[in-house]
Design an enzyme around this catalytic site. Structure first.
Site, PDB file in Angstrom:
ATOM      1  N   GLU A 103      57.469 -17.065  68.198  1.00 50.00           N
ATOM      2  CA  GLU A 103      58.741 -17.791  68.039  1.00 50.00           C
ATOM      3  C   GLU A 103      58.970 -17.919  66.542  1.00 50.00           C
ATOM      4  O   GLU A 103      58.037 -18.220  65.789  1.00 50.00           O
ATOM      5  CB  GLU A 103      58.668 -19.174  68.678  1.00 50.00           C
ATOM      6  N   GLU A 119      65.120 -25.857  61.356  1.00 51.75           N
ATOM      7  CA  GLU A 119      65.278 -27.034  62.208  1.00 51.75           C
ATOM      8  C   GLU A 119      65.413 -28.240  61.289  1.00 51.75           C
ATOM      9  O   GLU A 119      64.932 -28.219  60.150  1.00 51.75           O
ATOM     10  CB  GLU A 119      64.074 -27.228  63.121  1.00 51.75           C
TER      11      GLU A 119
END
Length: 261
Positions: A133, A138
């Site tokens: 991933e 974020e």
């Protein structure tokens, strides 16, 4: 200086979301290939129900708006206090290596969790995180001056691992201002940028399918095609749940998504 060539983009110039480029995840649960529920809260105790409603994702002034609202919603597994949206290019566009550049403005508020990230198009090395991933950016809604870029990899949970680095933005120019977030991905190297400034390089990772076998040869798992995901979560492990200070609706704005090779 490296010369990159644009190969895919969405400038969000139309009146509606381009469904030849994006599809939606719906609901609150991770499901298996047969649609059976695997885990609530997308595996992170998230509180929102994702929808394909134009109230949760729409185009305005040539920008994609992903909007989280405090309102009741249901899926076939239960009911929820919040709605939001999660868009992805899975099945429509994926890429191995390149420059992935997104101009965005991220929301602020306790329990608000926007993300620009990538998942493998095919789980060549096994289910998460064996096939990797890549989190381009974020942010914690309760930490309006901080962004983070991360990779997830390793062994099957609970022996999975991740590595990443936080970047502190200047006072007065936090996550709720426009910034250009970019990832440059080449064989054996991942580089993260904000507004053209390199702040992290990663070259070490692995994928190991079980204790009884050798690691898959490096640079696995980051040697396969990945697709792009844009979503706005509410609550969960990352920033905790909203509190009385958290205003709704919350908006995650994207000016463009561009991919180069």
């Amino acid at each position: 200086m490296k010369k990159w060539t644009l190969v895919w983009s969405d400038e969000f110039e139309g009146n509606t979301i381009d469904l030849s480029k994006w599809k939606y995840d719906i609901g609150n649960w991770l499901v298996d290939q047969d649609g059976n529920g695997v885990k609530a809260g997308w595996g992170n105790s998230e509180k929102q129900c994702y929808t394909n409603s134009p109230d949760n994702a729409y185009i305005k002034d040539s920008k994609l708006i992903i909007q989280a609202k405090k309102e009741q919603a249901e899926d076939r597994f239960g009911s929820y206090e919040y709605t939001s949206a999660k868009l992805k290019t899975q099945g429509l566009f994926s890429k191995k290596y390149g420059r992935f550049e997104i101009k965005a403005r991220l929301p602020v508020g306790k329990g608000i969790w926007p993300a620009i990230w990538m998942m493998p198009e095919d789980n060549v090395y096994g289910k998460w995180p064996l096939s990797g991933e890549i989190d381009i950016v974020e942010s914690w809604g309760s930490r309006p001056l901080t962004v983070v870029g991360t990779i997830h990899y390793g062994e099957r949970p609970p022996n999975n691992t991740h590595t990443g680095k936080e970047l502190t933005l200047p006072e007065g120019n936090g996550i709720n201002a426009w910034h250009v977030y970019a990832l440059e991905w080449e064989q054996g190297e991942l580089r993260w940028y904000v507004d053209g400034e390199l702040y992290q390089t990663q070259t070490e990772w692995y994928s190991k399918q079980s204790e009884s076998v050798e690691n898959v040869p490096y640079p696995a798992p980051f040697d396969q095609e990945f697709h792009i995901i844009l979503n706005l979560a509410v609550g969960g492990h990352f920033d905790g749940d909203p509190d009385e200070t958290t205003a709704f609706p919350q908006q995650f704005e994207v000016d463009y998504v561009r991919v180069y090779e």
